[in-house]
Design a protein around this motif. Sequence first.
Motif, short mmCIF file in Angstrom:
data_model
loop_
_atom_site.label_atom_id
_atom_site.label_comp_id
_atom_site.label_asym_id
_atom_site.label_seq_id
_atom_site.Cartn_x
_atom_site.Cartn_y
_atom_site.Cartn_z
N UNK A 1 0.83 -1.20 0.00
CA UNK A 1 0.00 0.00 0.00
C UNK A 1 0.87 1.25 0.00
N UNK A 2 1.89 1.26 0.86
CA UNK A 2 2.73 2.46 0.95
C UNK A 2 3.66 2.60 -0.23
N UNK A 3 3.84 1.53 -1.02
CA UNK A 3 4.76 1.59 -2.15
C UNK A 3 4.01 1.45 -3.48
N UNK A 4 2.69 1.55 -3.48
CA UNK A 4 1.90 1.28 -4.68
C UNK A 4 2.14 2.28 -5.80
N UNK A 5 2.62 3.48 -5.45
CA UNK A 5 2.84 4.49 -6.47
C UNK A 5 4.28 4.51 -6.97
N UNK A 6 5.06 3.50 -6.63
CA UNK A 6 6.46 3.46 -7.05
C UNK A 6 6.58 2.70 -8.37
N UNK A 7 7.34 3.26 -9.28
CA UNK A 7 7.64 2.59 -10.55
C UNK A 7 8.89 1.74 -10.35
N UNK A 39 9.95 8.79 4.27
CA UNK A 39 10.61 10.01 3.79
C UNK A 39 12.07 9.75 3.44
N UNK A 40 12.67 8.75 4.07
CA UNK A 40 14.07 8.42 3.78
C UNK A 40 14.19 7.31 2.73
N UNK A 41 13.23 6.38 2.72
CA UNK A 41 13.31 5.22 1.83
C UNK A 41 11.91 4.88 1.33
N UNK A 42 11.63 5.26 0.10
CA UNK A 42 10.28 5.13 -0.45
C UNK A 42 9.81 3.68 -0.54
N UNK A 43 10.74 2.75 -0.60
CA UNK A 43 10.37 1.34 -0.76
C UNK A 43 10.16 0.63 0.58
N UNK A 44 10.15 1.36 1.68
CA UNK A 44 10.11 0.73 2.99
C UNK A 44 8.75 0.07 3.28
N UNK A 45 7.72 0.44 2.55
CA UNK A 45 6.42 -0.16 2.79
C UNK A 45 5.80 0.35 4.07
N UNK A 46 5.08 -0.51 4.77
CA UNK A 46 4.34 -0.10 5.97
C UNK A 46 5.19 -0.30 7.22
N UNK A 47 6.35 0.39 7.25
CA UNK A 47 7.29 0.21 8.37
C UNK A 47 7.96 1.53 8.72
N UNK A 48 8.33 1.66 9.98
CA UNK A 48 9.13 2.79 10.46
C UNK A 48 10.07 2.25 11.52
N UNK A 49 11.37 2.52 11.34
CA UNK A 49 12.40 1.99 12.25
C UNK A 49 13.01 3.09 13.10
N UNK A 50 13.24 2.77 14.38
CA UNK A 50 14.02 3.61 15.26
C UNK A 50 15.22 2.80 15.73
N UNK A 71 7.33 -3.16 17.98
CA UNK A 71 8.08 -4.33 18.43
C UNK A 71 9.51 -3.86 18.69
N UNK A 72 9.94 -3.98 19.94
CA UNK A 72 11.27 -3.52 20.34
C UNK A 72 12.20 -4.72 20.49
N UNK A 73 13.26 -4.71 19.68
CA UNK A 73 14.22 -5.82 19.65
C UNK A 73 15.53 -5.37 20.28
N UNK A 74 16.00 -6.12 21.26
CA UNK A 74 17.28 -5.82 21.90
C UNK A 74 18.39 -6.53 21.13
N UNK A 121 19.17 -1.03 20.44
CA UNK A 121 17.80 -1.49 20.25
C UNK A 121 17.31 -1.13 18.85
N UNK A 122 16.41 -1.95 18.34
CA UNK A 122 15.73 -1.63 17.08
C UNK A 122 14.23 -1.69 17.33
N UNK A 123 13.57 -0.55 17.14
CA UNK A 123 12.12 -0.47 17.32
C UNK A 123 11.46 -0.46 15.94
N UNK A 124 10.59 -1.42 15.70
CA UNK A 124 9.91 -1.57 14.41
C UNK A 124 8.44 -1.24 14.59
#
Length: 204
Positions: A1-7, A39-50, A71-74, A121-124
Amino acid sequence: MAVSNIDFTSPNVQYTYDLSNNTIFEKNPENYINALGIQQLKTIGNSFLLDVYLSSGNVVEYHYHPNATEVLYCITGAITASLVNPFTKERKQFSLGSGQVVCFPQGWLHDAKATEDDTHLLAVHDTPELQTVWFSDLLRLLPAEQLAYMYCLNESEIKDALQPIHDTVVIGPPRNCERDRQFSGARSAHENMTFQRFPHNLDD
């Protein structure tokens, strides 16, 4: 859905990104957060990473995400994490080490405190554009007189307690924490004290 407008036939489609290029908060060189969203990676889809780095004793303050589950991964180090369950009205705390995860449902208040140095940590999050409400913003923006009236508290004591919070904290304690400086100063003074050694035999 978040990448549907990408060629995806375009040779300019971006598939990689260096998170160190988007540091959204830095307390000091050992405590900071990098972010990656659409905003940083158009192909990321329905995700946001910290991408979170903490030294022992530092804590990602209480906050919640109105539009995402986390989901917080140590990856390395260790943390204690807590959440507030709005259905049971309970606070739960968890200890996590390397390779372990904790899930914070959408809209639930939560935090994470490093119990070891070099904690990573990686927060998804299941959204490409993350919304966050920080508890320090609630504390500093809500009028003390209203808090005092609502909860039958002492207004002057509330003002005194919250006065040091001028900005969003994100990673606490803040850099300018007087409490920590006072504790550190007292500890240093104690360590630098010289003690007179009394003889075991008081007659000597």
